[in-house]
Design a protein around this motif. Structure first.
Motif, PDB file in Angstrom:
ATOM      1  N   VAL A  50       3.950   6.669  -5.119  1.00 22.97           N
ATOM      2  CA  VAL A  50       3.644   7.118  -6.421  1.00 22.97           C
ATOM      3  C   VAL A  50       2.522   8.021  -6.733  1.00 22.97           C
ATOM      4  O   VAL A  50       2.692   9.187  -7.200  1.00 22.97           O
ATOM      5  CB  VAL A  50       3.153   5.833  -7.358  1.00 22.97           C
ATOM      6  CG1 VAL A  50       2.805   6.410  -8.656  1.00 22.97           C
ATOM      7  CG2 VAL A  50       4.388   4.699  -7.295  1.00 22.97           C
ATOM      8  N   VAL A  51       1.331   7.820  -5.865  1.00 24.41           N
ATOM      9  CA  VAL A  51       0.227   9.014  -5.893  1.00 24.41           C
ATOM     10  C   VAL A  51       0.533  10.033  -5.122  1.00 24.41           C
ATOM     11  O   VAL A  51       0.358  11.375  -5.847  1.00 24.41           O
ATOM     12  CB  VAL A  51      -1.001   8.195  -5.211  1.00 24.41           C
ATOM     13  CG1 VAL A  51      -2.217   9.136  -5.123  1.00 24.41           C
ATOM     14  CG2 VAL A  51      -1.363   6.964  -5.965  1.00 24.41           C
ATOM     15  N   GLY A  84       9.788  -3.303  -5.084  1.00 24.60           N
ATOM     16  CA  GLY A  84       8.565  -3.669  -4.449  1.00 24.60           C
ATOM     17  C   GLY A  84       8.860  -5.192  -4.111  1.00 24.60           C
ATOM     18  O   GLY A  84       8.518  -5.842  -3.239  1.00 24.60           O
ATOM     19  N   MET A 129       3.488   1.725  -1.273  1.00 21.26           N
ATOM     20  CA  MET A 129       4.057   1.972  -2.775  1.00 21.26           C
ATOM     21  C   MET A 129       3.566   2.861  -3.375  1.00 21.26           C
ATOM     22  O   MET A 129       3.656   3.621  -4.336  1.00 21.26           O
ATOM     23  CB  MET A 129       4.610   0.765  -3.176  1.00 21.26           C
ATOM     24  CG  MET A 129       5.441  -0.229  -2.622  1.00 21.26           C
ATOM     25  SD  MET A 129       7.332   0.422  -2.687  1.00 21.26           S
ATOM     26  CE  MET A 129       7.576  -0.069  -4.575  1.00 21.26           C
ATOM     27  N   ILE A 130       1.796   2.547  -3.380  1.00 18.86           N
ATOM     28  CA  ILE A 130       1.013   3.147  -4.014  1.00 18.86           C
ATOM     29  C   ILE A 130       1.012   4.587  -3.577  1.00 18.86           C
ATOM     30  O   ILE A 130       1.017   5.451  -4.450  1.00 18.86           O
ATOM     31  CB  ILE A 130      -0.617   2.830  -3.626  1.00 18.86           C
ATOM     32  CG1 ILE A 130      -0.577   1.249  -4.385  1.00 18.86           C
ATOM     33  CG2 ILE A 130      -1.538   3.499  -4.105  1.00 18.86           C
ATOM     34  CD1 ILE A 130      -1.925   0.472  -3.822  1.00 18.86           C
ATOM     35  N   ARG A 185       0.696  -1.284  -0.006  1.00 19.10           N
ATOM     36  CA  ARG A 185      -0.095  -0.109  -0.129  1.00 19.10           C
ATOM     37  C   ARG A 185       0.742   1.051   0.011  1.00 19.10           C
ATOM     38  O   ARG A 185       0.640   2.273  -0.522  1.00 19.10           O
ATOM     39  CB  ARG A 185      -0.948   0.118   1.251  1.00 19.10           C
ATOM     40  CG  ARG A 185      -1.711  -1.190   1.206  1.00 19.10           C
ATOM     41  CD  ARG A 185      -3.009  -1.003   0.265  1.00 19.10           C
ATOM     42  NE  ARG A 185      -4.075  -1.637   0.938  1.00 19.10           N
ATOM     43  CZ  ARG A 185      -5.044  -0.891   1.538  1.00 19.10           C
ATOM     44  NH1 ARG A 185      -5.043   0.694   1.882  1.00 19.10           N
ATOM     45  NH2 ARG A 185      -6.091  -1.393   2.007  1.00 19.10           N
ATOM     46  N   ILE A 223      10.898   0.940  -9.303  1.00 22.96           N
ATOM     47  CA  ILE A 223       9.622   0.846  -8.166  1.00 22.96           C
ATOM     48  C   ILE A 223       9.268  -0.906  -8.291  1.00 22.96           C
ATOM     49  O   ILE A 223       9.187  -1.359  -7.237  1.00 22.96           O
ATOM     50  CB  ILE A 223       8.456   1.425  -8.590  1.00 22.96           C
ATOM     51  CG1 ILE A 223       8.574   2.751  -8.165  1.00 22.96           C
ATOM     52  CG2 ILE A 223       7.276   1.030  -7.949  1.00 22.96           C
ATOM     53  CD1 ILE A 223       7.648   4.055  -8.482  1.00 22.96           C
ATOM     54  N   VAL A 224       9.401  -1.353  -9.425  1.00 21.50           N
ATOM     55  CA  VAL A 224       9.121  -2.999  -9.396  1.00 21.50           C
ATOM     56  C   VAL A 224      10.357  -3.574  -8.741  1.00 21.50           C
ATOM     57  O   VAL A 224       9.887  -4.484  -7.804  1.00 21.50           O
ATOM     58  CB  VAL A 224       9.307  -3.297 -10.900  1.00 21.50           C
ATOM     59  CG1 VAL A 224       9.441  -4.971 -10.917  1.00 21.50           C
ATOM     60  CG2 VAL A 224       8.234  -2.969 -11.658  1.00 21.50           C
TER      61      VAL A 224
END
Ligand SMILES: Nc1ncnc2c1ncn2[C@@H]1O[C@H](COP(=O)(O)OP(=O)(O)OP(=O)(O)O)[C@@H](O)[C@H]1O
Ligand SMILES: [Mg+2]
Lengths: 261, 282, 260
Positions: free
Chosen positions: B219-220, B257, B215-216, B213, B253-254
């Motif tokens: 980015v956001v 993660g 990580m979201i 979450r 990011i990949v």
């Protein structure tokens, strides 16, 4: 009499996909069962009894050797054989009645006819009133009786039973043993019965086959020369005790030998 | 082991072989689209229509383009490091705060029934909301800087952590609790010796969910503002059609993660990983 | 007995009281200027805005855009995710080939692809559709997949022993055993789909409830922002409860205790 079921030099090797290790579970099993005969297999835990039954049913292909039914070699399940599984393996999302119908559905019997036939067997195993229950609502013993009905409804010539009564309490177990004998005598079926209980094997069978510890081998055939019909009183007969002792020491010696090596 | 044929070896490593080939095929396919290989190859067959098989690198970039760009950004100019540092810092602060607050909150709600009745409506409402919808509100309150992003990350991460901690206490074997109270153990002692050990695996899986979450959140939250941060870098590269750069950012990011979820999985496995995650999965 | 009923509904009563207390406190804080209502809004102001918006055709256009994005993206994710999950669960080679891609996509928040989607599909409805789809499809694939994988070997053995056809095995064993997992995935995916709508519309859009929130935020119209957020909360609750209700119908065969 002609043999109904023959195993000829059946070997089975399990292969561990990750390590590539092989495990010999069955080593050249040969035996022959006559039409209408009731044969039990006993042996130490893990000796390959379930494995052998799976090969006979056609669930597992033998690594070598063959299974012959009525003179024809078989390598996949067929309607002439039905298994009563060791763990009841009822489909949890089906009611009792629908579970018993399952095999009939698989061979394309019409739903209404399948239900009708299934209902008779639900009654026979004493579960009328529970036909619309889900498996989780049944006791272990009741589940096992559904498991039995599910196999019997297929009217197989050969019944393959893997410790079907192991989960039952002593009373139900004895009741089911007598019931099984009654069905067997009426319907002229050939039964291959696996059990851990030596007394159960003797009480039910014409012949008891003793498997040795892993890899499974046929160690000895013990013929049960006791007249039928049998009643539970038999379990107090001296001949019964003699057979029990003999089979017990066969298994025991084997387990000891295994432990030493 | 001796006696293993080549066929055996192939079969045993089937997963690796098939997986690697599929991945390689994907890369070749991608490269081919951006370089027009497939257009050239199929022209005899499809005529003019084959032109559709050549896609401008500005749209899809290419594996070699991404690799080159990554090399430049990491090793030559080093321009990516500040972005990573900024985003990493936000992640650590936001996630850390979520753990510090979420775990005690969840444990308390699990232990004290009345408190859970109070907490429950708020928790379910927050859980049902896509929390990023609060973003414009946070921007109004505290601007677009570091703390706004930390707040979004915190909000996203705190929910699974609290929910799992709550569920964790609920699954503690009541018999053990009875034993503790019959020995007259103090509340603190009970927490330390009975509740904490059996709740730990649950709490860990809550954290794994929270990492995803947050990580979201990174980015956001970085959709706003124009300073440093991986999300911002992706964003700016996107609006200037610098597709190679966008993919480098996505790649970072990949990898982050994958690394984090693997690390947490390893920790979970250590503290018996058979217990299932509560709340949302993955 | 009234005492009994009171006891039975204690959780709901305490919860409702806490919610009411919160709303009351919020209202009071705004009314007595403990904090500037321009920043924190207040329940009554949100209610007023809600009534105004109800009459506003622009608002309904936003709702229509957002729900279109959500519904189509989510449905497409279901239509692709369930079959794909079943296939990679059933055919191990398909899993070997597709597994790496799915793992990678699972490790990255799919909203990261927003800039690329805008590049490919523009700032209209299609880029949102793509992000919603990407967000929702992965959890559906993964949970369907793990549902198939955890199908117990013993049930498959029963089917095989009775000579069930592939089709029969699939419909009688695989599907019912997988259904609970599929629902878990669907529930989770609905959250991800909603997230996709919000992020897509915050990032680049010309319409939609998320767009409305973003604009209201820029104009410091806190009431409208809160109204938009609450709308999303409401949507999330409705979708989850619909799914929970559907799940119950598939789940009659499971003992109560095991149902979360
Ligand atoms: N699917 C399998 N893969 C690998 N090895 C197996 C598998 N199934 C069984 N085995 C091994 O084969 C041996 C025989 O197993 P099997 O289940 O046939 O024993 P069994 O005689 O039925 O035992 P029990 O009386 O406990 O039911 C065991 O040692 C077991 O470890
Ligand atoms: Mg067995």
């Amino acid at each position: 009499m002609n043999p109904k079921l023959v195993a000829r030099d059946v070997c089975l090797e399990y292969r561990q996909p990750r390590t590539g290790d092989r495990l010999l579970a069955l080593d050249r099993i040969s035996l022959s069962i006559n039409e209408g005969e009731f044969v039990s297999i006993v042996g130490p835990s893990g000796c390959g009894k379930t494995t052998f039954l799976s090969v006979v049913d056609g669930l597992l292909p033998a690594t070598s050797g063959e299974i012959i039914v009525d003179g024809l070699s078989v390598n996949k399940p067929g309607p002439d054989r039905a298994v009563v599984f060791q763990d009841a393996s009822l489909l949890p999302w089906r009611t009792v009645l629908k579970n018993v119908c399952y095999g009939l559905e698989c061979i394309g019997v019409r739903a209404s006819e399948a239900q009708e036939r299934a209902m008779r067997f639900v009654q026979m195993v004493g579960l009328d009133g529970f036909e619309n229950s889900y498996p989780y609502e049944l006791s272990g013993g009741m589940q096992q009786r559904v498991n039995l009905a599910r196999a019997l409804v297929m009217d197989p010539k050969i019944l393959l039973m893997d410790e079907p009564f192991a989960a039952l309490d002593a009373q139900t177990r004895e009741y089911m043993q007598e019931e099984l004998l009654r069905i067997w005598e009426q319907a002229n079926k050939t039964v291959l019965f696996i059990t851990h209980q030596i007394d159960e094997a003797i009480f039910l069978s014409d012949r008891v086959i003793v498997f040795s510890a892993r890899p499974g081998r046929v160690r000895e055939h013990v013929t049960v020369d006791i007249e039928r019909p049998r009643s539970l009183k038999l379990k107090r007969d001296p001949r019964f005790h003699a057979l029990e002792d003999r089979i017990w020491s066969l298994i025991h010696d084997d387990a000891l030998a295994q432990a030493r090596s | 082991m001796s006696g293993r044929s080549i066929a055996d070896i192939c079969r045993d490593n089937e997963r690796l072989i098939i997986g690697a080939s599929a991945f390689a095929a994907f890369l070749v396919l991608w490269e081919g689209f951006s370089r027009g290989w497939w257009a050239t190859l199929f022209t005899p067959l499809l005529g003019e229509g084959a032109r559709a098989l050549a896609i401008k690198p500005i749209f899809i970039s290419s594996p070699t383009g991404v690799a080159q760009q990554a090399w430049t950004m990491f090793a030559v100019t080093g321009e990516i490091w500040p972005h990573i540092a900024q985003s990493g810092g936000q992640l650590i602060v936001g996630l850390g705060a979520a753990i510090l607050i979420g775990v005690p909150l969840g444990l308390a709600a699990g232990r004290y029934r009345t408190f859970s009745y109070i907490l429950d409506p708020f928790l379910s409402a927050l859980n049902a909301t896509p929390q990023v919808a609060f973003l414009p509100l946070f921007v109004m309150w505290i601007g677009t800087g570091f703390w706004m992003r930390v707040l979004i990350i915190f909000l996203l991460a705190v929910i699974p952590i609290t929910m799992n901690a709550l569920a964790a206490v609920r699954t503690v074997d009541p018999r053990l609790l009875k034993v503790a109270s019959s020995f007259g153990a103090s509340e603190l002692h009970t927490f330390r010796t009975i509740i904490a050990p059996s709740a730990l695996p649950f709490i860990l899986s809550g954290m794994r969910l929270a990492v995803g979450r947050s990580m979201i959140g990174i980015v956001v939250a970085e959709l706003y503002g124009s300073a440093t941060g991986i999300g911002i870098m992706i964003n700016m590269a996107g609006s200037s059609f610098d597709t190679d750069k966008v993919f480098v950012g996505v790649l970072v990011i990949v990898i982050a993660g994958l690394l984090m979820s693997e690390a947490l999985r390893a920790i979970e496995r250590r503290y018996d990983g058979w217990r299932p995650a509560i709340g949302d999965n993955y | 007995m009234p005492g009994n009923a009171l006891q039975r509904y204690t959780p709901q009563l305490v919860g409702a009281a806490a919610l009411l207390g919160f709303v009351g406190f919020w209202e009071a804080a705004a009314a007595y200027k403990l904090a500037d209502p321009m920043f924190i809004s207040s329940p009554s102001r949100i209610a007023t805005v809600a009534a105004e918006m109800w009459e506003d055709p622009d608002f309904w256009r936003d709702v229509k855009v957002s729900s279109t994005e959500f519904i189509w993206g989510y449905l497409a994710a279901i239509a692709v995710g369930i079959p794909l999950g079943l296939v990679i669960g059933w055919y191990k080679r398909a899993q070997y080939a597709l597994g790496p891609f799915i793992d990678v996509l699972n490790a990255v928040p799919r909203v990261t692809f927003m800039p690329i989607m805008v590049l490919w599909f523009g700032i209209g409805i299609w880029s949102k559709f793509a992000v919603v789809f990407l967000g929702a499809v992965i959890p559906i694939i993964l949970s369907t997949y793990s549902g198939v994988r955890t199908n117990e070997a013993r049930y498959l053995r029963v089917a095989k022993s009775f000579g069930a056809s592939q089709m029969k095995t699939f419909t009688s064993i695989i599907l019912p055993g997988t259904a609970p997992y599929i629902f878990t995935g669907l529930k989770y995916a609905s959250g991800r789909a909603l997230l996709g709508v919000v992020v897509g519309e915050l990032y680049a859009a010309t319409a939609g409830v998320g767009h409305m929130i973003a604009q209201a935020g820029n104009a410091f119209e806190t009431d409208r922002v809160f109204f938009g957020v609450l709308l999303f909360t409401f949507t999330g609750l409705v979708v989850t409860s619909i799914l929970a209700r559907m799940e119950k119908r598939f789940d009659r065969w499971r003992p109560e205790g095991a149902v979360r």
